[in-house]
Design an enzyme around this catalytic site. Structure first.
Site, PDB file in Angstrom:
ATOM      1  N   GLU A  32       0.876  -1.162  -0.075  1.00 22.74           N
ATOM      2  CA  GLU A  32      -0.047  -0.110  -0.083  1.00 22.74           C
ATOM      3  C   GLU A  32       0.850   1.042  -0.054  1.00 22.74           C
ATOM      4  O   GLU A  32       0.457   2.194   0.396  1.00 22.74           O
ATOM      5  CB  GLU A  32      -1.007   0.080   1.215  1.00 22.74           C
ATOM      6  CG  GLU A  32      -0.383  -0.137   2.447  1.00 22.74           C
ATOM      7  CD  GLU A  32      -1.385   0.125   3.507  1.00 22.74           C
ATOM      8  OE1 GLU A  32      -1.964   1.057   3.620  1.00 22.74           O
ATOM      9  OE2 GLU A  32      -1.374  -0.849   4.450  1.00 22.74           O
ATOM     10  N   CYS A  59      -3.663  -2.995   4.511  1.00 19.95           N
ATOM     11  CA  CYS A  59      -2.533  -3.986   5.106  1.00 19.95           C
ATOM     12  C   CYS A  59      -3.222  -5.398   4.743  1.00 19.95           C
ATOM     13  O   CYS A  59      -2.487  -6.513   5.014  1.00 19.95           O
ATOM     14  CB  CYS A  59      -2.490  -4.018   6.486  1.00 19.95           C
ATOM     15  SG  CYS A  59      -1.712  -2.168   6.916  1.00 19.95           S
ATOM     16  N   HIS A  64      -2.447  -9.448  12.235  1.00 20.29           N
ATOM     17  CA  HIS A  64      -2.048  -8.147  11.639  1.00 20.29           C
ATOM     18  C   HIS A  64      -1.475  -7.232  12.955  1.00 20.29           C
ATOM     19  O   HIS A  64      -2.248  -7.103  13.871  1.00 20.29           O
ATOM     20  CB  HIS A  64      -2.910  -7.487  10.919  1.00 20.29           C
ATOM     21  CG  HIS A  64      -2.606  -6.093  10.411  1.00 20.29           C
ATOM     22  ND1 HIS A  64      -1.429  -5.692   9.833  1.00 20.29           N
ATOM     23  CD2 HIS A  64      -3.148  -5.078  10.500  1.00 20.29           C
ATOM     24  CE1 HIS A  64      -1.196  -4.496   9.614  1.00 20.29           C
ATOM     25  NE2 HIS A  64      -2.196  -3.990  10.112  1.00 20.29           N
TER      26      HIS A  64
HETATM   27  N1  COA Z   1       3.643   3.678  30.189  1.00 18.22           N
HETATM   28  C1  COA Z   1       2.928   2.517  29.892  1.00 18.22           C
HETATM   29  N2  COA Z   1       1.748   2.642  28.933  1.00 18.22           N
HETATM   30  C2  COA Z   1       1.479   4.093  28.493  1.00 18.22           C
HETATM   31  C3  COA Z   1       2.258   5.032  29.002  1.00 18.22           C
HETATM   32  C4  COA Z   1       3.226   4.839  29.979  1.00 18.22           C
HETATM   33  N3  COA Z   1       4.078   5.674  30.303  1.00 18.22           N
HETATM   34  N4  COA Z   1       1.538   6.186  28.596  1.00 18.22           N
HETATM   35  C5  COA Z   1       0.642   5.419  27.659  1.00 18.22           C
HETATM   36  N5  COA Z   1       0.515   4.318  27.800  1.00 18.22           N
HETATM   37  C6  COA Z   1      -0.529   3.322  27.077  1.00 18.22           C
HETATM   38  C7  COA Z   1      -1.868   3.903  27.124  1.00 18.22           C
HETATM   39  O1  COA Z   1      -2.670   3.399  28.177  1.00 18.22           O
HETATM   40  C8  COA Z   1      -2.393   3.053  26.056  1.00 18.22           C
HETATM   41  O2  COA Z   1      -2.523   1.686  26.314  1.00 18.22           O
HETATM   42  P1  COA Z   1      -4.090   1.064  25.944  1.00 18.22           P
HETATM   43  O3  COA Z   1      -4.606   1.490  24.692  1.00 18.22           O
HETATM   44  O4  COA Z   1      -3.822  -0.418  26.398  1.00 18.22           O
HETATM   45  O5  COA Z   1      -4.913   1.928  26.971  1.00 18.22           O
HETATM   46  C9  COA Z   1      -1.238   3.365  24.921  1.00 18.22           C
HETATM   47  O6  COA Z   1      -0.032   3.536  25.829  1.00 18.22           O
HETATM   48  C10 COA Z   1      -1.479   4.207  23.831  1.00 18.22           C
HETATM   49  O7  COA Z   1      -1.658   5.404  24.457  1.00 18.22           O
HETATM   50  P2  COA Z   1      -2.738   6.299  23.927  1.00 18.22           P
HETATM   51  O8  COA Z   1      -3.003   7.645  24.809  1.00 18.22           O
HETATM   52  O9  COA Z   1      -3.669   5.647  23.456  1.00 18.22           O
HETATM   53  O10 COA Z   1      -1.673   6.899  22.555  1.00 18.22           O
HETATM   54  P3  COA Z   1      -2.148   7.785  21.429  1.00 18.22           P
HETATM   55  O11 COA Z   1      -3.351   8.668  21.507  1.00 18.22           O
HETATM   56  O12 COA Z   1      -0.986   8.578  20.933  1.00 18.22           O
HETATM   57  O13 COA Z   1      -2.432   6.743  20.021  1.00 18.22           O
HETATM   58  C11 COA Z   1      -2.303   5.014  18.523  1.00 18.22           C
HETATM   59  C12 COA Z   1      -1.710   5.758  19.947  1.00 18.22           C
HETATM   60  C13 COA Z   1      -1.783   3.339  18.634  1.00 18.22           C
HETATM   61  C14 COA Z   1      -3.944   5.078  18.511  1.00 18.22           C
HETATM   62  C15 COA Z   1      -1.667   5.986  17.265  1.00 18.22           C
HETATM   63  O14 COA Z   1      -0.131   5.754  17.505  1.00 18.22           O
HETATM   64  C16 COA Z   1      -2.022   5.626  16.127  1.00 18.22           C
HETATM   65  O15 COA Z   1      -3.060   6.042  15.520  1.00 18.22           O
HETATM   66  N6  COA Z   1      -1.310   4.845  15.258  1.00 18.22           N
HETATM   67  C17 COA Z   1      -1.775   4.167  14.002  1.00 18.22           C
HETATM   68  C18 COA Z   1      -2.886   3.279  14.351  1.00 18.22           C
HETATM   69  C19 COA Z   1      -3.237   2.272  13.009  1.00 18.22           C
HETATM   70  O16 COA Z   1      -1.988   1.896  12.470  1.00 18.22           O
HETATM   71  N7  COA Z   1      -4.215   2.062  12.696  1.00 18.22           N
HETATM   72  C20 COA Z   1      -4.570   1.148  11.607  1.00 18.22           C
HETATM   73  C21 COA Z   1      -5.224  -0.078  12.308  1.00 18.22           C
HETATM   74  S1  COA Z   1      -4.671  -1.607  11.226  1.00 18.22           S
END
Ligand code: COA
Length: 409
Positions: free
Chosen positions: A94, A126, A248
């Protein structure tokens, strides 16, 4: 097995990634946040970053060259002589490099494959490597002498400073689909799920993906339920008959969440540690490459086969393949006796360990350089230590070459 009693599946599976790496600690320090958000929260420690002269073609060719070299040796074909043992090459990606020409045609040329070969690129976020696998199985089921080369290769890119940034990465796998496979037999039942949604996409004018992160995670879990439900309704085995699971992995924590979801859905009595043991080995390579979109689930399979301490021969693996937008599929495979003899475990470890660590400034410069170069002719700096390089664009045509030092196998 097919209706005629033939086993079909994956005979060989090879891996490649870029030759540079950014530790997510570097990113977290630059952002002033706790690195454990990345190391633990999303389950990623590093991301592979392409050199200026690396892309999906160079990674895909590096993975596929290992399979072709083994086949050439088995068939005693002379090096340099066109190799006609593969009549279909399917390239799943992709992050395509041309809107018309398949990236697979560049690889076909770099590997010296014979002219009597159909080559095509497949796209559905993906998911498309799984489409390629299913199409390949159909070709082999019709003629058991066929060998289909599937390449899945992607560079996952989000905008700098966006929430998706820590979930970038890059890797490729190549796998050979044949009758009487040496690695894993793919079973015939699968469950499908398609839903027209906007959770993750990349408009034509952008080189980086757009994502509604939280929505995409919920959509992934909904699709898992839909695909699993259809899998079961079509005669798929029950949860307890599956020993390991391979999901995935846009980031490895997603696979853990997915497995918890499926376990709850089926009312599994397994505790947390038992559930982790069913997915843990599949996460190890992806944790270090970062997201590789189409390749990620098969990087997960390779990781599982290489890293699981148990002898997996005769054990069943459940696969959940998800491509945003969205299309997904649940299916199973049974590991073949002697599978460990086919793996290149030490070389795959070296591919990760030997990457050059880069600093934050270099990472950002490379990221910004992709868009700056669009639309013009240019030559790339000779950086990659790998066997193939993207030399640049001349007369609006992408140019690829073998490198002097790199060994393709
Ligand atoms: N220690 C341990 N864990 C921590 C932490 C710390 N200091 N700070 C945050 N976390 C955890 C959160 O609790 C969360 O875990 P949970 O989901 O199990 O509750 C995780 O880390 C991510 O934190 P979050 O605040 O949700 O991160 P974010 O708002 O920055 O977004 C994604 C994370 C993954 C949603 C973002 O990176 C994203 O959109 N990535 C692309 C997703 C993707 O590829 N989508 C296509 C799907 S196929």
């Amino acid at each position: 097995m097919t209706a005629t009693g033939m086993r079909v599946g994956i005979h060989d599976l090879a891996f490649a990634t870029t030759h540079q790496v950014l530790d997510l600690r570097t990113l977290a320090e630059h952002q002033g946040i706790d690195v454990n958000k990345y190391y633990i929260g999303i389950g990623q420690t590093e991301m592979s970053v392409p050199c200026a002269d690396e892309d999906i073609v160079t990674m895909g060719a590096e993975a596929a060259a290992q399979i072709v070299a083994r086949l050439r040796a088995e068939q005693q074909a002379e090096d340099g002589q066109a190799f006609d043992g593969i009549r279909t090459l399917l390239f799943a990606t992709e992050s395509g490099v041309d809107q018309s020409k398949s990236a697979g045609v560049f690889v076909h040329s770099l590997l010296g494959l014979g002219e009597h070969c159909r080559v095509v690129e497949l796209k559905q976020a993906c998911y498309s490597a799984t489409a390629a696998l299913q199409f390949a199985l159909g070709i082999v089921a019709r003629d058991e002498s066929e060998k289909v080369l599937v390449i899945a290769s992607d560079v996952a890119r989000y905008a700098l400073d966006s929430s998706g940034e820590p979930t970038q990465g890059a890797a490729a796998v190549a796998f050979l689909v044949t009758a009487d496979p040496a690695l894993i037999e793919i079973e015939p039942v699968s469950g499908l799920h398609t839903d027209d949604i906007d959770d993750f996409w990349r408009p034509n004018h952008l080189s980086t993906a757009l994502v509604d992160g939280k929505y995409s995670l919920a959509a992934y879990l909904r699709a898992l339920e839909g695909a699993w439900t259809e899998y079961r309704s079509r005669g798929g085995v029950d949860f307890e008959a599956i020993d390991r699971f391979c999901y995935h992995q846009p980031f490895t924590k997603m696979a853990v969440k997915a497995h918890d979801k499926l376990s709850a859905l089926v009312g599994s009595p397994l505790d947390k540690d038992q559930r982790r043991a069913q997915v843990a080995a599949s996460l190890e390579l992806n944790r270090r490459t970062g997201n590789s979109y189409t390749a990620s689930i098969y990087v997960g399979l390779l990781s599982l086969l290489e890293r699981d301490d148990a002898d997996l021969a005769g054990r069943r693996i459940g696969f959940f393949s998800y491509g945003s937008g969205s299309v997904s599929e649940f299916f199973t495979g049974v590991v073949r006796p002697g599978y460990r003899d086919v793996l290149r475990t030490a070389a795959d470890e070296r591919a990760l360990d030997d990457r050059t660590a880069i600093d934050h400034a270099r990472y950002r410069a490379l990221h910004e350089g992709i868009d700056a170069a669009q639309g013009s002719d240019y030559e790339t700096a000779a950086e990659t230590p790998g066997p193939f390089r993207f030399a640049g664009v001349s007369a609006q045509v992408r140019r690829y070459a073998r490198t002097a030092g790199g060994s393709p196998a």
